[in-house]
Design a protein around this motif. Sequence first.
Motif, PDB file in Angstrom:
ATOM      1  N   GLY A 230       0.560  -1.089  -0.190  1.00  0.00           N
ATOM      2  CA  GLY A 230       0.033   0.285   0.054  1.00  0.00           C
ATOM      3  C   GLY A 230       0.679   1.207  -0.162  1.00  0.00           C
ATOM      4  N   VAL A 231       0.123   2.792   0.513  1.00  0.00           N
ATOM      5  CA  VAL A 231       1.163   4.153   0.356  1.00  0.00           C
ATOM      6  C   VAL A 231       2.304   3.456   1.919  1.00  0.00           C
ATOM      7  N   ARG A 232       3.276   3.807   1.365  1.00  0.00           N
ATOM      8  CA  ARG A 232       4.311   4.309   2.663  1.00  0.00           C
ATOM      9  C   ARG A 232       4.723   5.075   2.931  1.00  0.00           C
ATOM     10  N   SER A 233       4.146   6.368   2.006  1.00  0.00           N
ATOM     11  CA  SER A 233       4.215   7.612   2.076  1.00  0.00           C
ATOM     12  C   SER A 233       3.558   8.845   1.863  1.00  0.00           C
ATOM     13  N   VAL A 234       3.552   9.665   2.243  1.00  0.00           N
ATOM     14  CA  VAL A 234       2.741  10.820   1.182  1.00  0.00           C
ATOM     15  C   VAL A 234       3.741  12.090   1.828  1.00  0.00           C
ATOM     16  N   SER A 235       4.155  13.104   1.121  1.00  0.00           N
ATOM     17  CA  SER A 235       5.381  14.152   1.651  1.00  0.00           C
ATOM     18  C   SER A 235       5.076  15.209   0.582  1.00  0.00           C
ATOM     19  N   LEU A 236       5.038  16.511   1.283  1.00  0.00           N
ATOM     20  CA  LEU A 236       5.422  17.787   0.860  1.00  0.00           C
ATOM     21  C   LEU A 236       6.480  18.425   1.381  1.00  0.00           C
ATOM     22  N   GLY A 237       7.388  18.259   0.137  1.00  0.00           N
ATOM     23  CA  GLY A 237       8.287  18.796   0.847  1.00  0.00           C
ATOM     24  C   GLY A 237       9.070  18.038   1.163  1.00  0.00           C
ATOM     25  N   GLN A 238       9.430  18.957   2.985  1.00  0.00           N
ATOM     26  CA  GLN A 238      10.502  19.010   4.183  1.00  0.00           C
ATOM     27  C   GLN A 238       9.642  18.694   4.786  1.00  0.00           C
ATOM     28  N   ILE A 239       7.751  17.956   4.686  1.00  0.00           N
ATOM     29  CA  ILE A 239       7.170  17.288   5.627  1.00  0.00           C
ATOM     30  C   ILE A 239       6.568  15.813   5.095  1.00  0.00           C
ATOM     31  N   ASN A 240       7.011  14.766   6.354  1.00  0.00           N
ATOM     32  CA  ASN A 240       6.333  13.535   5.704  1.00  0.00           C
ATOM     33  C   ASN A 240       5.297  13.340   6.427  1.00  0.00           C
ATOM     34  N   ILE A 241       3.639  12.682   5.445  1.00  0.00           N
ATOM     35  CA  ILE A 241       3.269  12.577   6.435  1.00  0.00           C
ATOM     36  C   ILE A 241       2.965  11.073   6.713  1.00  0.00           C
ATOM     37  N   PRO A 242       2.979  10.758   7.980  1.00  0.00           N
ATOM     38  CA  PRO A 242       2.800   8.984   7.978  1.00  0.00           C
ATOM     39  C   PRO A 242       1.626   8.616   7.910  1.00  0.00           C
ATOM     40  N   VAL A 243       1.198   8.499   6.644  1.00  0.00           N
ATOM     41  CA  VAL A 243      -0.221   7.539   6.126  1.00  0.00           C
ATOM     42  C   VAL A 243      -0.407   6.247   6.642  1.00  0.00           C
ATOM     43  N   ASN A 244      -1.218   5.981   6.546  1.00  0.00           N
ATOM     44  CA  ASN A 244      -1.635   3.861   6.751  1.00  0.00           C
ATOM     45  C   ASN A 244      -1.417   3.531   5.364  1.00  0.00           C
ATOM     46  N   GLU A 245      -1.331   2.166   5.106  1.00  0.00           N
ATOM     47  CA  GLU A 245      -1.409   1.789   3.769  1.00  0.00           C
ATOM     48  C   GLU A 245      -2.396   2.244   2.840  1.00  0.00           C
ATOM     49  N   LYS A 246      -3.255   2.782   3.742  1.00  0.00           N
ATOM     50  CA  LYS A 246      -5.286   2.827   2.652  1.00  0.00           C
ATOM     51  C   LYS A 246      -5.050   4.735   2.563  1.00  0.00           C
ATOM     52  N   GLY A 247      -3.486   5.120   2.982  1.00  0.00           N
ATOM     53  CA  GLY A 247      -3.499   7.172   2.153  1.00  0.00           C
ATOM     54  C   GLY A 247      -4.552   7.455   3.895  1.00  0.00           C
ATOM     55  N   GLN A 248      -4.538   6.782   4.928  1.00  0.00           N
ATOM     56  CA  GLN A 248      -5.268   7.572   5.885  1.00  0.00           C
ATOM     57  C   GLN A 248      -3.911   7.647   7.027  1.00  0.00           C
ATOM     58  N   LEU A 249      -4.718   9.227   7.304  1.00  0.00           N
ATOM     59  CA  LEU A 249      -3.961   9.770   8.687  1.00  0.00           C
ATOM     60  C   LEU A 249      -4.582   9.755   9.539  1.00  0.00           C
ATOM     61  N   SER A 250      -4.146   9.316  10.812  1.00  0.00           N
ATOM     62  CA  SER A 250      -4.653   9.055  12.360  1.00  0.00           C
ATOM     63  C   SER A 250      -4.405  10.744  12.578  1.00  0.00           C
ATOM     64  N   LEU A 251      -5.607  11.326  12.733  1.00  0.00           N
ATOM     65  CA  LEU A 251      -5.920  12.707  13.594  1.00  0.00           C
ATOM     66  C   LEU A 251      -5.060  13.223  14.578  1.00  0.00           C
ATOM     67  N   ASN A 252      -4.801  14.020  15.157  1.00  0.00           N
ATOM     68  CA  ASN A 252      -4.138  14.101  16.103  1.00  0.00           C
ATOM     69  C   ASN A 252      -5.203  16.012  17.194  1.00  0.00           C
ATOM     70  N   PHE A 253      -6.264  14.884  17.258  1.00  0.00           N
ATOM     71  CA  PHE A 253      -6.978  16.102  17.624  1.00  0.00           C
ATOM     72  C   PHE A 253      -7.049  17.182  18.396  1.00  0.00           C
ATOM     73  N   TYR A 254      -7.190  18.608  18.210  1.00  0.00           N
ATOM     74  CA  TYR A 254      -7.099  19.511  19.320  1.00  0.00           C
ATOM     75  C   TYR A 254      -7.788  19.757  20.039  1.00  0.00           C
ATOM     76  N   GLY A 255      -8.775  19.466  20.342  1.00  0.00           N
ATOM     77  CA  GLY A 255      -9.925  19.811  21.603  1.00  0.00           C
ATOM     78  C   GLY A 255     -11.785  19.853  20.335  1.00  0.00           C
ATOM     79  N   PRO A 256     -12.293  20.341  21.264  1.00  0.00           N
ATOM     80  CA  PRO A 256     -14.140  19.864  20.848  1.00  0.00           C
ATOM     81  C   PRO A 256     -14.302  21.266  19.591  1.00  0.00           C
ATOM     82  N   SER A 257     -15.363  21.119  19.203  1.00  0.00           N
ATOM     83  CA  SER A 257     -15.486  22.176  18.310  1.00  0.00           C
ATOM     84  C   SER A 257     -15.348  23.697  18.970  1.00  0.00           C
ATOM     85  N   GLY A 258     -14.467  24.180  17.995  1.00  0.00           N
ATOM     86  CA  GLY A 258     -14.372  25.450  18.562  1.00  0.00           C
ATOM     87  C   GLY A 258     -13.027  25.945  19.087  1.00  0.00           C
TER      88      GLY A 258
END
Length: 695
Positions: A230-258
């Motif tokens: 599957g997908v090994r990685s997605v990168s934007l310039g120097q940013i490497n986004i650690p997706v899983n093999e299906k191209g999904q990113l586990s979200l690091n949530f910041y908080g509730p709405s607002g």
Amino acid sequence: MKKILVYLVIALVSVLISYQLYRSSMPFLQQVDLRLKDTRFRIRGPMQPDPRVVVVAIDNKSIKEIGRWPWSREVMGDLVAALARSGAKVTALDAVFSEPQGIGPDAAFSRAIEGAGNVVMGYFFRSDEQKMDPEVLEQIGNSKVKLLKIASGVASVPLNEYSFLDGNIALLGRKARSFGFFNAQSDSDAVFRRAPLLYLFNGDVYPSLSLKALEQYLETQPMVDVAEFGVRSVSLGQINIPVNEKGQLSLNFYGPSGTFPTYSAVDVIKNRLPEGALKGKIAFVGATEIGIYDLRPTPLDPVQPGVDLHATVASNALQGKFLMHDSRTLGVEMGIMVALPFLLALVLAFVPSTVIGIACSLGTVALYCGANYWLFSRWLLDMSILYPVLPVFFLSVGAEGYRSLVVERKGRYMKKAFSNYVSADLVAQIMKNPDSLKLGGEKREISVLFTDIRGFTTLSESLSPEALVSLLNEYLSPMTTIVLEEKGTLDKYIGDAVMAIYNAPLDVPGHPEHACNTAIRMIRRLETLNESFKERGMQPIEIGAGINTGDAVVGNMGADMRFDYTAIGDTVNLASRLEGLNKLYGTKIIVSGTTKEGGGHEGQYRELDLVAVKGKRQPVAIYELLLEPSPIQVPFAEALARYRARDFAAALAQFQKLVDAYGDAPSALYVSRCRELLENPPPQEWDGVFVAKSK
């Protein structure tokens, strides 16, 4: 070692079962694990998002001022134009405009998009058949991922694939900067924790709205590295986004709405924002009003607007704060699933009780959960909580089952077998370490104590059976308690006699002294009992005690239907004979020389005689154990020395003095012997040994 191996086998079975459950991905277990992982966000609390990401909300305030949603295309044009004037670098629309409203409104919106020059428009894929405009497909096709690194041997990119989509009308899309899909995908419990960044459409890879907004903001194209799995990685310039093999990113949530900086769309349109509020930022435009129903349950908010998910992806990328859930974390999870149960098995093998075993298991779980949370909060490792704990649970159940059915069953048998005649301390030692107890016969050094009531036959004839039994119970209960308190093993009752052994079945350091302590305490306790008997008009009783120390065979002996733990051998026989000699010498406690050597109570012994007891040829030195030191000891020893030197006249005189002064019974016996020997002198080979012809 056998016990350790058993626990290790249970650990291995627990690991194999847990691994199969891990691979099977049972929905119930997955949901439990996900809910446990959600708890980490709630414990951690809100986190500050990247200030370069904002949300422009189609909220209740905007709808009240402008009107119900969907708004006219002119209003949307005004919003896009206002965002551009406010300095937003990228405007990402979390909405699709798939139906025309009219030439005028659509043209106005198109001109605003062209004038802004920073609009990333949204669309969504669908599985059901949909008629699609070729021009729209061509527009969206220009936004596909162009930089693909595909490993050799990969025939197709293993991503979720769609055949249809809903896009914006061609007039609007002609002037858009780019396009991105805004499909969302929940877990099996309908909670949104991941964001799909890539999908397949017509054989090409397409990016999400958030990924395309980042591309425009960073002015760099994404590169997708594809392997066979599957997908090994997605990168934007120097940013490497650690997706899983299906191209999904586990979200690091910041908080509730607002939690994200959020501005009402009406305030943007009417220029009510503070100066520079949107300058140089990514503005995600989406509905937050509850009635519009673009809401997603997340770990921190059951009604979080869908636009927040896109903002979360962008903020995670700009801050580099990604949850790590890839092959590395999976490897660590598998390693912990193996290591934890095996380490716990080594601990449980030495744990003495179920309560402590459960405490160790709970402690292991708590330790892992604490480590899991620390790795999450400190290093953002998104590791499973449930699956590494499962083998610990199975091990605990298996270990406690083994302990209950095998170990503690054996322990309960031992406790039942020994508790009636072994002290509580010794029973505790047996339960703690059953292997230290050798059942069956074994030869070991022990001290043996016999006690007997003097004149019991005469006493029994003077009492009714009920009174006799009552007296015996009243006498034997405290005597037995003393034996057990001195770490002795109650061997048996022989009518009114008591037999106890020391240093069996378990080691009792200083066992001769414990036996001597028992005899002295029995005599003193009997004094108290006799006072009670006298007060009730009963006849007081006297006892004699004999103690010997030496080797004997101890163990469970008897028949298949009934057996007892006992001791046999010359050491036991001699102790019994010593008890009987008290009648002859008029003493209370007689011990052998081997007992005297380790019996403590220095200064409380006097040698009585050299005796060849019945059944033994070799004479043994016997000693009286006094309750306390006595002035009679030294003169008695001097008289005994004269007696053995055949100076019977001098010995007679000294023994007689002791009888007159103290009424000493052993001295009276020697007075009688001296007179007999003066009348009938012994042969020349006489060695002073007294031959006991009776028991």
